[in-house]
Design a protein around this motif. Structure first.
Motif, PDB file in Angstrom:
ATOM      1  N   ASP A  72     -32.800  59.953 -39.332  1.00  0.00           N
ATOM      2  CA  ASP A  72     -32.169  61.257 -39.252  1.00  0.00           C
ATOM      3  C   ASP A  72     -32.478  62.061 -40.513  1.00  0.00           C
ATOM      4  O   ASP A  72     -32.489  61.521 -41.626  1.00  0.00           O
ATOM      5  CB  ASP A  72     -30.664  61.080 -39.096  1.00  0.00           C
ATOM      6  CG  ASP A  72     -29.946  62.404 -38.910  1.00  0.00           C
ATOM      7  OD1 ASP A  72     -29.834  62.860 -37.770  1.00  0.00           O
ATOM      8  OD2 ASP A  72     -29.496  62.972 -39.931  1.00  0.00           O
ATOM      9  N   HIS A  73     -32.740  63.360 -40.347  1.00  0.00           N
ATOM     10  CA  HIS A  73     -33.148  64.204 -41.469  1.00  0.00           C
ATOM     11  C   HIS A  73     -32.102  64.221 -42.578  1.00  0.00           C
ATOM     12  O   HIS A  73     -32.425  64.273 -43.764  1.00  0.00           O
ATOM     13  CB  HIS A  73     -33.412  65.628 -40.979  1.00  0.00           C
ATOM     14  CG  HIS A  73     -32.196  66.319 -40.412  1.00  0.00           C
ATOM     15  ND1 HIS A  73     -31.340  67.070 -41.178  1.00  0.00           N
ATOM     16  CD2 HIS A  73     -31.705  66.343 -39.145  1.00  0.00           C
ATOM     17  CE1 HIS A  73     -30.362  67.532 -40.416  1.00  0.00           C
ATOM     18  NE2 HIS A  73     -30.554  67.107 -39.174  1.00  0.00           N
ATOM     19  N   HIS A 100     -28.377  48.918 -37.600  1.00  0.00           N
ATOM     20  CA  HIS A 100     -27.017  48.383 -37.636  1.00  0.00           C
ATOM     21  C   HIS A 100     -26.069  49.536 -37.970  1.00  0.00           C
ATOM     22  O   HIS A 100     -25.527  49.645 -39.069  1.00  0.00           O
ATOM     23  CB  HIS A 100     -26.912  47.257 -38.662  1.00  0.00           C
ATOM     24  CG  HIS A 100     -27.593  45.998 -38.244  1.00  0.00           C
ATOM     25  ND1 HIS A 100     -27.091  45.173 -37.260  1.00  0.00           N
ATOM     26  CD2 HIS A 100     -28.754  45.422 -38.646  1.00  0.00           C
ATOM     27  CE1 HIS A 100     -27.899  44.143 -37.089  1.00  0.00           C
ATOM     28  NE2 HIS A 100     -28.926  44.276 -37.915  1.00  0.00           N
ATOM     29  N   TYR A 101     -25.873  50.392 -36.983  1.00  0.00           N
ATOM     30  CA  TYR A 101     -25.163  51.640 -37.229  1.00  0.00           C
ATOM     31  C   TYR A 101     -23.670  51.436 -37.477  1.00  0.00           C
ATOM     32  O   TYR A 101     -23.062  52.184 -38.254  1.00  0.00           O
ATOM     33  CB  TYR A 101     -25.388  52.599 -36.055  1.00  0.00           C
ATOM     34  CG  TYR A 101     -26.845  52.934 -35.847  1.00  0.00           C
ATOM     35  CD1 TYR A 101     -27.601  53.490 -36.883  1.00  0.00           C
ATOM     36  CD2 TYR A 101     -27.481  52.668 -34.638  1.00  0.00           C
ATOM     37  CE1 TYR A 101     -28.950  53.776 -36.707  1.00  0.00           C
ATOM     38  CE2 TYR A 101     -28.827  52.958 -34.461  1.00  0.00           C
ATOM     39  CZ  TYR A 101     -29.562  53.503 -35.488  1.00  0.00           C
ATOM     40  OH  TYR A 101     -30.899  53.782 -35.322  1.00  0.00           O
ATOM     41  N   SER A 151     -27.425  56.774 -33.636  1.00  0.00           N
ATOM     42  CA  SER A 151     -26.993  55.868 -32.578  1.00  0.00           C
ATOM     43  C   SER A 151     -27.168  56.497 -31.205  1.00  0.00           C
ATOM     44  O   SER A 151     -27.663  55.860 -30.264  1.00  0.00           O
ATOM     45  CB  SER A 151     -25.527  55.482 -32.796  1.00  0.00           C
ATOM     46  OG  SER A 151     -25.077  54.624 -31.770  1.00  0.00           O
ATOM     47  N   GLN A 152     -26.795  57.761 -31.100  1.00  0.00           N
ATOM     48  CA  GLN A 152     -26.932  58.455 -29.807  1.00  0.00           C
ATOM     49  C   GLN A 152     -28.393  58.650 -29.428  1.00  0.00           C
ATOM     50  O   GLN A 152     -28.754  58.590 -28.246  1.00  0.00           O
ATOM     51  CB  GLN A 152     -26.193  59.790 -29.877  1.00  0.00           C
ATOM     52  CG  GLN A 152     -24.678  59.633 -29.985  1.00  0.00           C
ATOM     53  CD  GLN A 152     -23.978  60.874 -30.476  1.00  0.00           C
ATOM     54  OE1 GLN A 152     -24.585  61.947 -30.583  1.00  0.00           O
ATOM     55  NE2 GLN A 152     -22.699  60.746 -30.794  1.00  0.00           N
ATOM     56  N   THR A 201     -33.701  54.714 -25.129  1.00  0.00           N
ATOM     57  CA  THR A 201     -33.634  53.582 -24.203  1.00  0.00           C
ATOM     58  C   THR A 201     -33.683  54.062 -22.759  1.00  0.00           C
ATOM     59  O   THR A 201     -34.365  53.473 -21.908  1.00  0.00           O
ATOM     60  CB  THR A 201     -32.348  52.772 -24.454  1.00  0.00           C
ATOM     61  OG1 THR A 201     -32.359  52.285 -25.799  1.00  0.00           O
ATOM     62  CG2 THR A 201     -32.250  51.601 -23.495  1.00  0.00           C
ATOM     63  N   ARG A 202     -32.972  55.138 -22.481  1.00  0.00           N
ATOM     64  CA  ARG A 202     -32.966  55.672 -21.113  1.00  0.00           C
ATOM     65  C   ARG A 202     -34.337  56.194 -20.727  1.00  0.00           C
ATOM     66  O   ARG A 202     -34.794  56.012 -19.591  1.00  0.00           O
ATOM     67  CB  ARG A 202     -31.919  56.771 -21.001  1.00  0.00           C
ATOM     68  CG  ARG A 202     -30.481  56.239 -21.008  1.00  0.00           C
ATOM     69  CD  ARG A 202     -29.468  57.357 -21.053  1.00  0.00           C
ATOM     70  NE  ARG A 202     -28.102  56.835 -20.960  1.00  0.00           N
ATOM     71  CZ  ARG A 202     -27.012  57.554 -21.177  1.00  0.00           C
ATOM     72  NH1 ARG A 202     -27.125  58.849 -21.501  1.00  0.00           N
ATOM     73  NH2 ARG A 202     -25.812  57.004 -21.073  1.00  0.00           N
TER      74      ARG A 202
END
Length: 316
Positions: free
Chosen positions: A2-3, A260-261, A293-294, A300-301
């Protein structure tokens, strides 16, 4: 990465130690490489020179190689150079046991060279390397000796360790997994997951899922060695000074590199850590970890959708 977390890494600074750098660079912190100083330790002078001249790429902020072995004392030791150089060690190899797993030729002794060794704490002080956050270590059975030579670094600086561990004594007097695990737990590190598993078969040098000739084309092997990720337990760390808060920020960053969020969020949730990030750098680490995480769910989808389309096309 993430930036916002990358910006956080650039502001706070990261240093990664690669103890046993033979063969190339560990890239686990690749997502934050541009904010990370990489320091490799390699006692084999020939290999260290090759690494220095090769240029490692990866976009690291800074790269440094130190031609010294790490131990729990200052002095020298005899390094056994075996035919498979990655198996070279201070310890004497059990070639007879190597032959049980079709790898006896790995441990043909080519040469013994005397190499200088130092304690990691002393080398870091001498080289001016401050607050290292991460260590990858692969030193063919000397792991405990290296840890014992780094009590200050383990207690005050590191937040993550990737270490090789062995389950079968391929070297005489070799420390195995239980001893390594016990040693790092003394300083608050907890095992997170296996990063690599290496199983050896008795009838072939092939890996378990590679088919071999003969009456046993397939077999699972015996677990010989593996790489384990250890991270600090966030709740075990103090929050009473700025150095402790910076260490927790680095823990959150390293945990995020490994996905490992929840562990990263626990580090950022410690008292005053989130506030430090917001006040000094205008970054909210909670929202950044949530986005990462999102994003994994979305990825994955997408992969699942592509796999489904490929299967439909192939079996239509």
């Amino acid at each position: 990465m993430d930036h916002a977390l990358l910006a956080l890494a650039q502001n706070i600074g990261l240093t990664a130690l690669d103890v046993g750098a033979r063969g190339g660079v560990n890239t686990d912190l690749g997502p934050v490489a541009e904010a990370t100083k990489y320091v490799g330790f390699e006692p084999d002078a020939v290999e260290c020179a090759r690494l220095q001249n090769a240029g490692i790429g990866g976009g690291w902020k800074q790269v440094q190689f130190v031609p010294v072995a790490l131990a729990d004392y200052e002095g020298t030791f005899d390094l056994n150079l075996y035919s498979k150089r990655g198996c070279s060690s201070k310890y004497r190899a059990r070639q007879d046991l190597g032959k049980l797993f079709c790898r006896g030729e790995f441990y043909n002794l080519d040469q013994i060279v005397k190499v200088p060794c130092s304690r990691l704490d002393d080398v870091l002080h001498k080289e001016g390397i401050l607050e290292p956050a991460f260590m990858k270590i692969d030193v063919q059975s000397m792991e405990v000796e290296v840890f014992n030579g780094a009590p200050r670094t383990l207690k005050e600086d590191l937040v993550g360790i990737r270490t090789e561990v062995s389950f079968f004594p391929m070297y005489e007097e070799q420390p195995l997994f239980a001893e390594i695990d016990q040693r790092v737990r003394q300083d608050g590190f907890v095992p997170m997951r296996w990063l690599e598993n290496h199983e050896w078969r008795r009838a072939t040098g092939k890996k378990p899922y590679s088919m071999a000739d003969g009456p046993l084309p397939f077999s699972r092997g015996q677990l010989m060695h593996a790489d384990v990720l250890y991270l600090l337990h966030p709740e075990a760390l103090p929050t009473n000074d700025e150095k402790s808060l910076r260490r927790l920020v680095r823990l959150g960053l390293v945990a995020s590199c490994y996905q490992h969020y929840d562990h990263a969020m626990a580090a950022f949730a410690r008292p005053y850590v989130r506030q430090l990030c917001q006040d000094q750098w205008k970054i909210d680490p909670f929202k950044a970890v949530e986005r990462m995480s999102q994003a994994e769910v979305t990825l994955t989808r997408r992969l699942a959708w592509r796999l489904m389309k490929t299967l439909q096309k192939n079996f239509a």
